[in-house]
Structures are given as structure tokens and as C-alpha cells.
Design a protein around this motif. Structure first.
Motif, PDB file in Angstrom:
ATOM      1  N   LEU A 261      45.004 -75.178 -44.502  1.00  0.00           N
ATOM      2  CA  LEU A 261      45.054 -73.919 -45.329  1.00  0.00           C
ATOM      3  C   LEU A 261      45.069 -74.898 -46.483  1.00  0.00           C
ATOM      4  O   LEU A 261      45.038 -74.607 -48.054  1.00  0.00           O
TER       5      LEU A 261
ATOM      6  N   LEU B 281      44.013 -74.060 -49.991  1.00  0.00           N
ATOM      7  CA  LEU B 281      42.742 -72.579 -49.769  1.00  0.00           C
ATOM      8  C   LEU B 281      42.847 -71.876 -51.089  1.00  0.00           C
ATOM      9  O   LEU B 281      44.213 -71.204 -51.732  1.00  0.00           O
TER      10      LEU B 281
ATOM     11  N   VAL C 285      46.983 -65.817 -45.537  1.00  0.00           N
ATOM     12  CA  VAL C 285      47.238 -67.229 -44.778  1.00  0.00           C
ATOM     13  C   VAL C 285      48.445 -66.973 -43.228  1.00  0.00           C
ATOM     14  O   VAL C 285      48.724 -67.342 -42.651  1.00  0.00           O
TER      15      VAL C 285
END
Length: 306
Positions: A244, A247, A280
Motif C-alpha cells: 500500500l 496508494l 488502508v
């Protein structure tokens, strides 16, 4: 609040429909219905005594660890930045600090005084008041293990000194054990270890900050760590393992340097940041079965239509 609030006798600054984005480390958020900057503790008492019972209050220090939604905050915001900034030595090993003292300033004060055990405060991006409210920590240290006692203020302006035993203390968690109305921290007395070499302590603090700068994003709009570390693991490790880093949602971005930081990469809204926090959380839980708990506090109203 009563529109006819009598400012006579008050020495602080009262503003209406006050923008909050510039007062938070993420640089986002709407306006406060009312914002008060007390001149000192006695002025704060006088101001609180004029408020209607039940008036919503939000206490604001350096604005770190806080996400103010785009629709703003109803009620009154008490701004302590550059307020309640008293800092003095108490006896051989104690320090008394007001709630508005930044953590870095407290760390520098203890180092100059040759007091060991306060170096970790240099890594806390907020104030003493915020550190007390959440048991903030950095570099392996936490706030409450070095607390002698705290001074609190109630909604009616009543002041009281309380011992640590009056609170349930945990990782990023502080709760009063006794029932009663809300109160807030306005000062604390800390206990450190006397006899340190000021020059050595100063160098150790600088080394800690250099390590932080090498491993975490600095000089950018963020709130510090977004999520608490789950038991036996690290939120940043889980976020990185889930792929992530980098992101984005709008102009909000998971930092490439450290997964547990979300950056305002330019013109992010609070909704962008809050949405990225939720994304997340969802992806880490889907991948690892662990629901990350936010360390950041989200306050205020969503923008109309959002």
C-alpha cells in the motif's frame, strides 16, 4: 454558545467561524464555530465559567494526531498553541510543564537541565496536553511512566491535581477511573533522573531525531503515525506488506518512506485523508485479518453532500 457572551474581564482572543486548516499538521479541515485563545490559565477558567453547560469543546495544541473534517467543528475550540506554556524545574528531578508546551521544547529543557528520561519527547509532534491525553510515545518511551501528577480543568473552570493512579493507562490510551463530568489536562509534573550530562543528553536527542528523519517523512503535511501498532507487530510493516505504499486517494497518499504515514501531497481534503485511512484499514484486514485501529482522532462534520 450564548451570542451575548460577555468578553469583559476576559483577556484572550475570541473568533467566530475561524478556519482550522492552518492550525493542523495535515493542513486540512473546515472552520470552528468559535475559537478561543486564552491569555493564561486564569483567563481560561474565566472563559469556561461563562459557557453554557454542555457546550461542546475541542482542545487544540499543535494540531498533530488530529483530522478535522471539511464541514468544520460545532461548539468551541480552545487553542493552546503558544498558550499555557509554563516550563520550570521542580526540585532536583522534577519538571512542571503547561499543556501548551511542545514535546520538543520539553525534551530540550530536560537535556539542558541534565535530566535523563525526557529525550523521547523530542519525537512527539504535539504538546504536553495531547501527549497526556493519549499517552503519546516515541523512541521506546511513553508519557505517563514519567508523570508525577497532572492538573485538570473541568467544564466549569474548576482546577484539580490528580495522581496517575486516578487513571487507567495503556498503549495510546488514557481513561479516568472515577465517574464524573469531562475534564482536560492543563499541566503536568514529570519525574526524571537527575545527574545527566547536558551535552551528552543533547547529542543523544539529536541522534534520535536524525534516526527519525532517516526513517520517517519529515517536512511534509502529515499527522505522524496514523495507526496504532497491533500487539506483536507494526502497523507500518503490515501496510508495506499489503503493497500500500504510494496508494493515493485524491491528493492524500500513503508515504513511500513509511507506511504508517499519510501525506497531504498538495491539495488533499479531509475527506480524501479519511477515505484513505478507511481504504488502508480494509485492505490490511482483507490481507492479514487484522483491523488496524487509528491513532489519529477524527473530529467535526462532513461537508454537506460528501
Amino acid at each position: 454558545m450564548n451570542a451575548a457572551l460577555d468578553m469583559q474581564g476576559l483577556r484572550g482572543e475570541l473568533a467566530h467561524d475561524a478556519p482550522l486548516a492552518g492550525m493542523t499538521s495535515w493542513r486540512v479541515g473546515g472552520h470552528a464555530e468559535r475559537l478561543y485563545r486564552p491569555a493564561d490559565l486564569q483567563d481560561l477558567q474565566a472563559f469556561l465559567q461563562q459557557l453554557p453547560e454542555g457546550e461542546p469543546l475541542l482542545w487544540l495544541g499543535l494540531g498533530s494526531n488530529l483530522l478535522v473534517r471539511d464541514g468544520g467543528v460545532r461548539g468551541t475550540v480552545i487553542a493552546l498553541h503558544a498558550r499555557l506554556g509554563g516550563l520550570e524545574r521542580v526540585g532536583d528531578s522534577g519538571v512542571r510543564a503547561g499543556a501548551g508546551v511542545p514535546g520538543a521544547k520539553l525534551a530540550r529543557f530536560t537535556a539542558r537541565a541534565g535530566l535523563r528520561g525526557g529525550e523521547f519527547f523530542a519525537g512527539i509532534p504535539g504538546t504536553v496536553g495531547g501527549a497526556l491525553a493519549m499517552n503519546a510515545g516515541a523512541f521506546g518511551g511513553e508519557t505517563w511512566p514519567v508523570v508525577r501528577r497532572v492538573q485538570t480543568i473541568a467544564h466549569d473552570g474548576t482546577l484539580r491535581w490528580q495522581e496517575p493512579g486516578a487513571f487507567e493507562i495503556g498503549y495510546r490510551h488514557v481513561r479516568a477511573l472515577a465517574e464524573g463530568g469531562p475534564f482536560w489536562f492543563v499541566a503536568a509534573e514529570f519525574e526524571f533522573e537527575a545527574g545527566g550530562d547536558p551535552q551528552v543528553l543533547h547529542l543523544q536527542t539529536r541522534e534520535l531525531l536524525a534516526h527519525r528523519a532517516a526513517s520517517q517523512p519529515t517536512g511534509v503535511a502529515s499527522c505522524g503515525s496514523v495507526f496504532r501498532n497491533p500487539p506483536g507487530d507494526y502497523a507500518g510493516r503490515l501496510i508495506e506488506a499489503a503493497g500500500l505504499k504510494g496508494l493515493r486517494l485524491g491528493a492524500a497518499m500513503v508515504a513511500e518512506k513509511h507506511g504508517n504515514f499519510i501525506l497531504n501531497a498538495g491539495s488533499a481534503s479531509a475527506a480524501d485523508i479519511e477515505g484513505l485511512i478507511l481504504e488502508v484499514q480494509a485492505r490490511v484486514e482483507e490481507r492479514f485479518g487484522i483491523c488496524l485501529q487509528p491513532e489519529v482522532r477524527v473530529v467535526g462534520e462532513r461537508e454537506a453532500g460528501a
